[in-house]
Scaffold this active site. Structure first.
Site, mmCIF file in Angstrom:
data_model
loop_
_atom_site.group_PDB
_atom_site.id
_atom_site.type_symbol
_atom_site.label_atom_id
_atom_site.label_comp_id
_atom_site.label_asym_id
_atom_site.label_seq_id
_atom_site.Cartn_x
_atom_site.Cartn_y
_atom_site.Cartn_z
ATOM 1 N N GLY A 131 65.772 51.241 28.145
ATOM 2 C CA GLY A 131 66.174 52.241 29.158
ATOM 3 C C GLY A 131 65.210 52.481 30.440
ATOM 4 C CB SER A 159 71.523 39.195 26.573
ATOM 5 O OG SER A 159 70.599 38.115 25.985
ATOM 6 C CE LYS A 179 73.054 41.223 23.823
ATOM 7 N NZ LYS A 179 72.357 41.747 22.593
ATOM 8 C CG HIS A 226 74.185 36.683 23.378
ATOM 9 N ND1 HIS A 226 73.105 37.294 22.663
ATOM 10 C CD2 HIS A 226 73.555 36.445 24.562
ATOM 11 C CE1 HIS A 226 72.257 37.224 23.524
ATOM 12 N NE2 HIS A 226 72.318 36.470 24.326
ATOM 13 C CG ASN A 227 72.980 39.754 19.774
ATOM 14 O OD1 ASN A 227 72.788 39.572 20.851
ATOM 15 N ND2 ASN A 227 72.138 40.825 19.274
ATOM 16 C CD GLU A 233 69.016 36.654 19.983
ATOM 17 O OE1 GLU A 233 68.272 37.496 19.237
ATOM 18 O OE2 GLU A 233 69.452 37.260 20.927
#
Length: 468
Positions: free
Chosen positions: A13, A127, A181, A184-185, A188
């Site tokens: 953040g 990401s 996402k 995507h992980n 990964e």
């Protein structure tokens, strides 16, 4: 009045707030723990237009209308809690953006609940880790097109920039952003596990030092395997612990943790009926790693008899490179297939080529191979698993002997290679005309009268296998 607000000042953040401010936007920030906001302002903020607020009401009132608020808080209940705190102070047309790793079904629920109140909502995958958040992440926003248009300019500016454009696009309807996402992980997880399996062969079969493995990984990173994960792997290999002078990788406990996104990918792929063995086995590998005590005890009880073979070091290194390329391709193949199916089932309307494009920069799975995968998709947009392409088949068949050799070699040395094996088996299954599932269907009919179809005539059949 500030242009955008951000809630949640953990490292991601903080870095995202700095990134936004450095692109010329004024930012209001809030953190549930005031000390965190004070510390951020004192230690990280210099000339940036960032102003802290210490209660939700004044934070919301500091923003230009329609308000745009990014949440960088932990997935799950904390997101719902923050939304409930915000609601009394929001007006119709205001926008909330969840930039955390939220479960896509939670995002779908929140979109519907807030729509009834006139509040817009984007679920946005982010990401790139800490560095990406600060210098340019890959952004995957999903929701309504109207919601995206409200923050399109700022998102395109803060995203990683490549020759193919900013690494941000409107991913699709509803929870498309968080779905992409999540997968995507999952990809990964698989690539990380495949690299770890290759590392295991290099250290246990070839008996190479971390420094030597680092040299090999660095060389690979200058070729077809060029990627962020390959880059950090060779840097990890060469890093020495300042306290002991030993290679730090050798001192790290072999228990790999997980936050849940890999598991969600596996569960969702099973629900959708899409095969993702490499992604699934990467999750299993992390689970297996956690049983350290059991592994230590069992290792003492088993005598491993190693083969007496001539080790051709250069051949093994080349075959490992090919095996890793094969596995990386298979991991992307499976992940894109899940995204494509979800796009149909959930009416996301996702463009796979665009997904690959925004993964090219700022992103944990950014890799040279993405250009090759995009070329395959461009040839045929319906080629959702990438395999229906002469380019793809030639690429994989060129490496199949290498991955067969490496997986067999690993077995000779009692080394588990879950992702390398499953990548090979995935491909072998997809290129096999006749799988043994006919026997399974016969077994199901035998014990449960589940019926079967035949190859020689139309219809649904059942047999009394043990007729008296």
């Amino acid at each position: 009045m500030n242009e955008i607000g951000l809630i949640g000042l953990a490292v991601m953040g903080q870095n995202l707030a700095l990134n936004i401010a450095r692109k010329g936007y004024s930012v209001s920030v809030f953190n549930r723990t005031p000390e965190k906001a004070q510390e951020f302002m004192q230690n990280k903020v210099k000339d940036e237009q960032i102003k802290p607020y210490y209660d939700i009401k004044s934070f919301v009132e500091s923003l230009k209308r329609p308000r745009k608020i990014i949440l960088m808080v932990k997935a799950g209940k904390p997101v719902d809690d923050v939304i409930q705190e915000l609601l009394p102070y929001l007006d119709k047309g205001d926008l909330i953006i969840d930039g955390g790793n939220s479960y896509f079904k939670d995002t779908s629920r929140r979109i519907k609940e807030l729509e009834e109140k006139g509040i817009l909502y984007l679920g946005m995958g982010v990401s790139g880790g800490e560095a990406g958040a600060l210098h340019g992440p890959s952004l995957m926003p999903g929701g309504t097109q109207d919601a995206y248009e409200m923050v399109k300019d700022v998102l395109l500016k803060i995203a990683a920039q490549t020759e193919a454009g900013p690494c941000c696009t409107y991913v699709g309807n509803d929870s498309a952003g968080h779905f992409v996402k999540m997968v995507h992980n999952g990809i990964e997880y698989a690539i990380m596990q495949a690299i770890a399996e290759v590392y295991d062969v290099l250290r246990k079969v070839l008996k190479l030092s971390p420094e030597e493995i680092g040299e090999i990984f660095e060389k690979w990173n200058n070729g077809e395997l060029n990627s962020f994960l390959m880059e950090i792997s060779y840097k990890i290999m060469k890093y020495k612990d300042k306290e002991t002078g030993k290679y730090l990788v050798d001192l790290i406990l072999d228990e790999a943790e997980q936050k849940g996104t890999g598991k969600w990918t596996s569960q969702t792929s099973l629900d959708l009926g899409i095969p993702t063995p490499s992604l699934n086995l990467a999750v299993e590998a992390r689970s297996l790693s956690f049983f350290k005590e059991e592994r230590v005890q069992l290792a003492k009880r088993v005598t491993k008899i190693y083969p007496e073979i001539d080790i051709d070091k250069e051949k093994i290194i080349k075959d490992l490179e090919n095996a890793l390329l094969f596995s990386v391709f298979a991991s992307f193949s499976q992940g894109l297939w899940v995204i494509s199916e979800a796009s149909k089932v959930f009416e996301y309307n996702i463009d796979l080529s665009e997904v690959l494009r925004i993964w090219k920069g700022g992103c944990i799975i950014r890799a040279k191979i993405l250009d090759f995968l995009r070329d395959i998709i461009k040839e045929n947009k319906e080629n959702v698993n990438l395999l229906n392409s002469e380019k793809a088949l030639s690429f994989l068949m060129d490496k199949i002997d290498s991955i067969k050799y490496i997986t067999n070699l690993a077995k000779d040395f009692y080394l588990p290679t879950l992702v390398l094996n499953s990548s090979l088996d995935y491909f072998l299954s997809m290129i096999e005309e006749n799988l043994p599932a006919n026997l399974i269907q016969a077994q199901r009919d035998f014990f449960g009268a589940h019926t079967y179809r035949r190859i020689d005539k139309e219809g649904i059949f059942h047999t009394e296998w043990e007729a008296e």
